[in-house]
Design a protein around this motif. Structure first.
Motif, PDB file in Angstrom:
ATOM      1  N   MET A 167       0.842  -1.202   0.000  1.00 42.73           N
ATOM      2  CA  MET A 167       0.000   0.000   0.000  1.00 42.73           C
ATOM      3  C   MET A 167       0.879   1.254   0.000  1.00 42.73           C
ATOM      4  O   MET A 167       0.616   2.214  -0.739  1.00 42.73           O
ATOM      5  CB  MET A 167      -0.928  -0.019   1.209  1.00 42.73           C
ATOM      6  N   LYS A 168       1.912   1.246   0.804  1.00 40.13           N
ATOM      7  CA  LYS A 168       2.799   2.415   0.878  1.00 40.13           C
ATOM      8  C   LYS A 168       3.553   2.612  -0.432  1.00 40.13           C
ATOM      9  O   LYS A 168       3.809   3.743  -0.852  1.00 40.13           O
ATOM     10  CB  LYS A 168       3.778   2.250   2.044  1.00 40.13           C
ATOM     11  N   ALA A 169       3.918   1.502  -1.082  1.00 37.59           N
ATOM     12  CA  ALA A 169       4.618   1.609  -2.364  1.00 37.59           C
ATOM     13  C   ALA A 169       3.739   2.299  -3.396  1.00 37.59           C
ATOM     14  O   ALA A 169       4.237   3.018  -4.277  1.00 37.59           O
ATOM     15  CB  ALA A 169       5.013   0.210  -2.859  1.00 37.59           C
ATOM     16  N   LEU A 170       2.426   2.094  -3.304  1.00 36.87           N
ATOM     17  CA  LEU A 170       1.490   2.737  -4.221  1.00 36.87           C
ATOM     18  C   LEU A 170       1.245   4.195  -3.869  1.00 36.87           C
ATOM     19  O   LEU A 170       0.664   4.938  -4.654  1.00 36.87           O
ATOM     20  CB  LEU A 170       0.145   1.997  -4.200  1.00 36.87           C
ATOM     21  N   GLY A 171       1.658   4.591  -2.647  1.00 35.10           N
ATOM     22  CA  GLY A 171       1.381   5.946  -2.190  1.00 35.10           C
ATOM     23  C   GLY A 171       0.049   6.035  -1.473  1.00 35.10           C
ATOM     24  O   GLY A 171      -0.531   7.123  -1.357  1.00 35.10           O
ATOM     25  N   LEU A 172      -0.428   4.877  -0.945  1.00 46.25           N
ATOM     26  CA  LEU A 172      -1.736   4.821  -0.268  1.00 46.25           C
ATOM     27  C   LEU A 172      -1.558   4.541   1.216  1.00 46.25           C
ATOM     28  O   LEU A 172      -0.534   4.013   1.642  1.00 46.25           O
ATOM     29  CB  LEU A 172      -2.598   3.727  -0.906  1.00 46.25           C
ATOM     30  N   ASN A 173      -2.586   4.897   1.994  1.00 48.63           N
ATOM     31  CA  ASN A 173      -2.570   4.630   3.425  1.00 48.63           C
ATOM     32  C   ASN A 173      -3.091   3.214   3.686  1.00 48.63           C
ATOM     33  O   ASN A 173      -4.176   2.873   3.242  1.00 48.63           O
ATOM     34  CB  ASN A 173      -3.441   5.629   4.173  1.00 48.63           C
ATOM     35  N   PRO A 174      -2.327   2.370   4.416  1.00 45.44           N
ATOM     36  CA  PRO A 174      -2.766   0.997   4.666  1.00 45.44           C
ATOM     37  C   PRO A 174      -4.010   0.940   5.554  1.00 45.44           C
ATOM     38  O   PRO A 174      -4.295   1.840   6.275  1.00 45.44           O
ATOM     39  CB  PRO A 174      -1.577   0.361   5.358  1.00 45.44           C
TER      40      PRO A 174
END
Length: 217
Positions: A210-217
């Motif tokens: 999720m972090k790699a995508l730039g999203l909040n887990p």
């Protein structure tokens, strides 16, 4: 040293993975039609071709083990179909996140179990789980969309959390209904604390994706 593994558990695992690869092919081919560019469409089409190749390898191995591939896959159809029906993406970006996050979680699960198998089945499972190039592609596309629209991260973060919840629920249901798989996991991890650590590793990998995508887990 790998302990002896019940052959029925191996057939269950390969059957589940064979159907997962077949559905991955279907979904990637379908998602390719949502692509906003021909480049994206071609990329997903190539990945779909890789998934059907993996499916064929697993079918061949099931036949070598004396199992009927259709019968080996059949018990896993309801759970996997239910997951995909409840998490059908409505946009190109949702499809990318689903394949990267949802399929990534399943890949981590299968990879963990593969460690408990003897070769050649361990090597085969690891081979078919190898990244087809989708990870880097999904990260580039999603991050580009985030830079273009600040509303994207919030929507996709919610979507990603929904995906992991549904995936974990369906995985637990599949294990509960198949004693061979449950026994394989318990034997491989040693005890319930080992199972808890396995789940912790899978959850940690999800957070990193999720972090790699730039999203909040």
């Amino acid at each position: 040293m790998t302990t002896p593994v019940d052959s029925s558990a191996v057939v269950d695992l390969l059957g589940a993975l064979a159907y997962a690869e077949l559905t991955a092919f279907d979904r990637l081919a379908e998602d390719a039609r949502l692509a906003p560019t021909l480049t994206g469409r071609a990329a997903l089409a190539r990945m779909a071709a890789a998934e059907i190749g993996h499916h064929c390898r697993l079918v061949e191995r099931l036949e070598e083990l004396g199992a009927d591939p259709s019968q080996a896959m059949a018990p896993f159809v309801p759970a996997l179909d239910a997951f995909h029906e409840s998490t059908r993406p409505s946009t190109w970006l949702e499809g990318l996140v689903k394949a990267y996050v949802g399929d990534g979680l399943a890949t981590d699960f299968y990879r963990e179990i593969a460690a408990f198998l003897p070769d050649p089945d361990r090597a085969l499972v690891l081979e078919v789980l190898d990244d087809t190039g989708y990870a880097d592609f999904a990260v580039r596309e999603v991050r580009a969309a985030i830079r273009a629209d600040r509303k994207v991260p919030g929507r996709l973060s919610l979507w990603g959390r929904r995906l992991v919840g549904e995936a974990m629920s369906q995985s637990q249901a599949v294990i509960a209904e198949h004693d061979g798989l449950a026994g394989l996991i318990i034997a491989g991890t040693g005890d319930l604390s080992g199972v808890a650590k396995l789940i912790e590793r899978i959850t940690g990998a999800h957070t990193r994706r999720m972090k790699a995508l730039g999203l909040n887990p």
